[in-house]
Structure formats: structure tokens, C-alpha cells
Write a protein that holds these residues in place. Structure first.
Motif, PDB file in Angstrom:
ATOM      1  N   HIS A  76       0.840  -1.196   0.000  1.00 29.22           N
ATOM      2  CA  HIS A  76       0.000   0.000   0.000  1.00 29.22           C
ATOM      3  C   HIS A  76       0.874   1.244   0.000  1.00 29.22           C
ATOM      4  CE1 HIS A  76      -3.955  -1.733   0.400  1.00 29.22           C
ATOM      5  NE2 HIS A  76      -3.530  -2.509   1.381  1.00 29.22           N
ATOM      6  N   GLU A  79      -0.287   6.392   3.570  1.00 32.33           N
ATOM      7  CA  GLU A  79      -1.431   7.295   3.726  1.00 32.33           C
ATOM      8  C   GLU A  79      -1.028   8.528   4.516  1.00 32.33           C
ATOM      9  OE1 GLU A  79      -5.228   6.106   5.058  1.00 32.33           O
ATOM     10  OE2 GLU A  79      -5.177   4.246   3.932  1.00 32.33           O
ATOM     11  N   GLN A  80      -1.639   9.640   4.192  1.00 32.76           N
ATOM     12  CA  GLN A  80      -1.350  10.897   4.884  1.00 32.76           C
ATOM     13  C   GLN A  80      -2.082  10.960   6.220  1.00 32.76           C
ATOM     14  OE1 GLN A  80       0.981  12.435   3.574  1.00 32.76           O
ATOM     15  NE2 GLN A  80       0.938  11.637   1.506  1.00 32.76           N
ATOM     16  N   THR A  81      -3.319  10.468   6.262  1.00 31.93           N
ATOM     17  CA  THR A  81      -4.106  10.545   7.495  1.00 31.93           C
ATOM     18  C   THR A  81      -4.257   9.158   8.090  1.00 31.93           C
ATOM     19  OG1 THR A  81      -6.176  10.266   6.288  1.00 31.93           O
ATOM     20  CG2 THR A  81      -5.421  12.519   6.628  1.00 31.93           C
ATOM     21  N   GLU A  82      -4.215   9.093   9.399  1.00 35.22           N
ATOM     22  CA  GLU A  82      -4.394   7.823  10.081  1.00 35.22           C
ATOM     23  C   GLU A  82      -5.878   7.631  10.381  1.00 35.22           C
ATOM     24  OE1 GLU A  82      -2.895   5.691  14.124  1.00 35.22           O
ATOM     25  OE2 GLU A  82      -1.501   6.930  12.984  1.00 35.22           O
ATOM     26  N   ARG A  83      -6.371   6.450  10.109  1.00 30.35           N
ATOM     27  CA  ARG A  83      -7.792   6.164  10.340  1.00 30.35           C
ATOM     28  C   ARG A  83      -7.997   5.635  11.746  1.00 30.35           C
ATOM     29  NH1 ARG A  83      -9.052   2.869   4.782  1.00 30.35           N
ATOM     30  NH2 ARG A  83      -8.396   4.501   3.364  1.00 30.35           N
ATOM     31  N   LYS A  84      -9.173   5.916  12.298  1.00 33.54           N
ATOM     32  CA  LYS A  84      -9.539   5.392  13.610  1.00 33.54           C
ATOM     33  C   LYS A  84     -10.713   4.441  13.409  1.00 33.54           C
ATOM     34  CE  LYS A  84      -7.795   9.271  16.103  1.00 33.54           C
ATOM     35  NZ  LYS A  84      -7.936  10.191  17.198  1.00 33.54           N
ATOM     36  N   TYR A  85     -10.420   3.160  13.472  1.00 37.63           N
ATOM     37  CA  TYR A  85     -11.430   2.141  13.233  1.00 37.63           C
ATOM     38  C   TYR A  85     -12.174   1.815  14.517  1.00 37.63           C
ATOM     39  CZ  TYR A  85      -9.074   1.165   8.797  1.00 37.63           C
ATOM     40  OH  TYR A  85      -8.546   1.259   7.544  1.00 37.63           O
ATOM     41  N   GLN A  88     -12.037  -3.305  12.597  1.00 33.48           N
ATOM     42  CA  GLN A  88     -11.305  -3.500  11.347  1.00 33.48           C
ATOM     43  C   GLN A  88     -11.254  -4.996  11.048  1.00 33.48           C
ATOM     44  OE1 GLN A  88      -7.253  -2.116  11.181  1.00 33.48           O
ATOM     45  NE2 GLN A  88      -7.134  -2.442   8.986  1.00 33.48           N
ATOM     46  N   GLU A  92      -5.363  -4.927   5.701  1.00 32.56           N
ATOM     47  CA  GLU A  92      -4.773  -3.975   4.768  1.00 32.56           C
ATOM     48  C   GLU A  92      -3.251  -4.051   4.806  1.00 32.56           C
ATOM     49  OE1 GLU A  92      -6.291  -0.083   5.542  1.00 32.56           O
ATOM     50  OE2 GLU A  92      -8.284  -0.581   4.818  1.00 32.56           O
TER      51      GLU A  92
END
Length: 138
Positions: A76, A79-85, A88, A92
Motif C-alpha cells: 500500500h 497514507e497521509q491521514t491515520e484512520r480510527k477504526y 477492522q 490492509e
């Protein structure tokens, strides 16, 4: 008893070191089955590998064939932004999957459709390796 000590075979089996290495590498697969894949016999000399690569773009996949080894990698982009799951369930993570190819097996093509990567292979046996009929002379 999942691991076998194959070192005694090295003492008595001459020329089978590649086969023994294949068996040992099969025991040491550490990727835990990710991503899942199928190997299909399409025809007598045609095969298809199908790998579930949902979430990977075509540009994030790399297929390399070298010395009877097919390597499929997925990485992958950062990514610029970190996701808050909250939950999940879709993996990924990056992967590398290796397939040992038999002699004369070549990769014909690869395509990505609906999250599945299809890799078509074909065994091309040279004419001098094919069985031939020998006529008996009188």
C-alpha cells in the motif's frame, strides 16, 4: 509434529537438493495464508492462480517471474491521514506470496478484476522433450 528434519536426506539423495529445499520452504511459510489464493488447472498444460487482493490498486501490485519462481507483492502507498477504526475486519497489510514453478512453465498474462488478481500460466514443453515414436527397422 508439524516440522520434519530433512537433513538425513542430504547425505543419501544426490541431486534432489532442490526438491528438499521446496519441502523445507513449504514448512516455513510464515505469511499465515494471507492473502488467500486458488491454483486452478484450466487445461492439460494451462494453470491459473487467483489471489484475493481486495483493497489493492493495480499500481500497488508487483508480479515478478525469475528462475522458476513467481513472486507476487502487494504494498500500500503511505497514507497521509491515520484512520480510527471502530472495527477492522479487512486486512490492509502488505504481502509477498511466492510460487515455485515447474520447468517450462511461463506466465502468460495477469489481470485485476473485482479485487481478484488472475495470473495465467502455461507449460511449454520443447519438442525435443516431448515423447516421440521410434520406428523399428527390419
Amino acid at each position: 509434529m508439524r516440522n520434519f528434519d530433512l537433513s538425513p536426506l542430504y547425505r543419501s539423495a544426490i541431486g534432489f537438493d532442490r526438491l528438499i529445499n521446496l519441502i523445507e520452504s513449504g514448512q516455513n511459510q510464515s505469511n499465515g495464508g494471507y492473502p488467500p489464493y486458488n491454483v486452478e488447472l484450466v487445461d492439460e498444460n494451462k494453470y491459473r492462480i487467483t489471489i484475493a487482493v481486495a483493497g489493492f490498486a493495480q499500481s500497488e501490485l508487483d508480479i515478478t517471474a525469475h528462475d522458476n519462481l513467481l513472486i507476487v507483492r502487494g504494498a500500500h502507498a503511505e497514507e497521509q491521514t491515520e484512520r480510527k477504526y471502530l472495527y477492522q475486519g479487512i486486512a490492509e497489510r502488505n504481502f509477498e506470496r511466492k510460487f515455485q514453478l515447474a520447468e517450462h512453465v511461463v506466465v502468460r498474462d495477469a489481470r485485476l478484476e473485482n479485487g481478484l488478481l488472475y495470473i495465467d500460466l502455461e507449460r511449454l514443453v520443447p519438442e525435443e522433450r516431448k515423447p516421440r515414436r521410434i520406428e523399428i527397422l527390419n
